[in-house]
Enzyme design. Structure first.
Site, PDB file in Angstrom:
ATOM      1  CB  CYS A  16      -0.955   0.003   1.188  1.00 21.61           C
ATOM      2  SG  CYS A  16      -2.359  -1.110   0.941  1.00 21.61           S
ATOM      3  CG  ASP A  56     -13.037   1.146   4.336  1.00 20.64           C
ATOM      4  OD1 ASP A  56     -11.823   1.350   4.312  1.00 20.64           O
ATOM      5  OD2 ASP A  56     -13.771   1.474   5.281  1.00 20.64           O
ATOM      6  CG  ASP A  73     -11.085  -1.778   1.350  1.00 22.02           C
ATOM      7  OD1 ASP A  73     -10.936  -1.128   2.402  1.00 22.02           O
ATOM      8  OD2 ASP A  73     -10.327  -1.682   0.374  1.00 22.02           O
TER       9      ASP A  73
HETATM   10 CO    CO Z   1     -10.195   0.517   3.277  1.00 21.12          CO
HETATM   11 CO    CO Z   2      -8.944  -0.271  -0.421  1.00 17.30          CO
END
Ligand code: CO
Ligand code: CO
Length: 352
Positions: free
Chosen positions: A14, A48, A88
């Site tokens: 990420c 998300d 998510d």
């Molecule tokens: Co998220």
């Molecule tokens: Co995401």
């Protein structure tokens, strides 16, 4: 010779995400809003996942995540990428159902066996989540990238959005912070995978929590998000903004991997540490006693990080205890505060 996957890319996980500021600047002029009343959540609150209502009790939860290798072992990379993508759906209070794989693979430089291992790692976690891999798409590319598009289901009446944190709520963080700096240390060869095992175990732990708490406790969770590329500060700020509230966070309460502070002090930092700090600068006030290198943990980009839950104060201790049966570091890290109209105070205060 075994190829170390992290050495085949410039940045991993990420931390390779395009910064929120760049996204705002480049996408700000475009209008994605839809007239379809069944679109319940779209991209505007940086939630998300998107939510699309099918019946009053059933809605689709849709999300997508992929990235470059964050660890050296292909099977482990597949596991982490899958858990991160599934997260998510959990962060909306949903249950993942179906997945599609996205794979870019450098056939010229990597053994195709690596592709098999990455997919086997992902499949092991998709199965653990009781979801199904239905297919996918692959291309021949210069560097390896892998991820999933995930569709889940949620009852829209009890979904967890970024917009519904309430004043007085307690904030629970389910996993320790530090995957950004520790995997930067791995890439810099400061650490081996064995030395950062604690973070690897955390990254392959599904963020599924509904099996740990009773339905009545689920209703006490007002809002949730998962901590990923924008770090605790960035994701907390997105919840605070969407819910129009402030937050008090106690720095010493934040769970952190054992090697995370030593790694930050050794300056295992990524570009995302800087961009996350700048993204949250106006929203954050740090108490002066917090060491400046230690404070970088707030901006540490998490891959497959934990959930940040905003929960009714009456239920916070009980929920924390339930969560600790799987997430042993889960901790109450602060509370949700009233945002005074016209106040010049930063909405998120970090106390020692
Ligand atoms: Co998220
Ligand atoms: Co995401």
């Amino acid at each position: 010779m075994t190829i170390k996957l992290t050495q085949t890319v410039q940045k991993g996980g990420c931390a390779a995400k395009i910064s929120a500021e760049v996204l705002r600047k480049t996408l700000g002029s475009l209008n994605f809003s839809s007239n379809d009343p069944d679109v319940l959540i779209d991209g505007k609150d940086f939630d998300d996942a998107g939510i699309y209502q099918i019946t009053p009790e059933i809605a689709l939860v849709q999300t997508l995540d992929f990235f470059t290798p964050i660890v050296d072992t292909p099977f482990l990379f597949g596991q982490i990428a899958a858990v991160n993508a599934l997260s998510d759906v959990y962060a909306m209070g949903g249950t993942p159902k179906t997945c599609l794989a996205i794979l870019a693979f450098p056939l010229a430089t990597l053994d195709p066996e690596i592709m098999t291992e990455v997919l086997a790692g992902a499949q092991s976690k998709i199965a653990e989540a009781n979801a199904s891999l239905l297919g996918g798409h692959s291309i021949d590319d210069d560097t390896l990238k892998f991820g999933l598009s995930v569709t889940g289901l949620v009852n829209p009446k009890s979904m967890w959005t970024n917009q519904t944190a309430k004043v007085g709520d307690q904030l629970i963080l389910t996993k320790p912070l530090g995957t950004g700096t520790l995997t930067a240390g791995l890439k810099n060869s400061d650490y081996t995978e064995e030395q950062i095992q604690e973070a690897l175990d955390s990254m392959i732990t599904l963020n599924s929590i509904l099996d740990l708490i009773s339905p009545s406790l689920k209703d006490k969770i007002h809002a949730a998000t998962d901590i990923t590329g924008f770090g605790l500060a960035g994701h907390a700020m997105q919840v605070a903004k969407a819910s129009q509230v402030g937050m008090n966070i106690l720095f010493h309460k934040i769970p952190v991997f054992k090697l995370a502070f030593p790694s930050l002090r050794a300056e295992n930092l990524t570009k995302a540490h800087r961009s996350n700090e700048s993204y949250t600068k106006l929203a954050l006030k740090l108490s002066e006693g917090i060491d400046s290198l230690d404070s970088k943990i707030l901006f540490d980009p998490q891959t497959s990080g934990g959930l940040l839950l905003s929960v009714h104060p009456d239920a916070a201790e009980e929920i924390k205890t339930c969560l600790q049966s799987r997430f042993k570091s889960a901790e109450i890290i602060g509370s949700v505060t009233q945002l005074e109209a016209g106040s010049i105070e930063a909405p998120i205060q970090i106390h020692e």
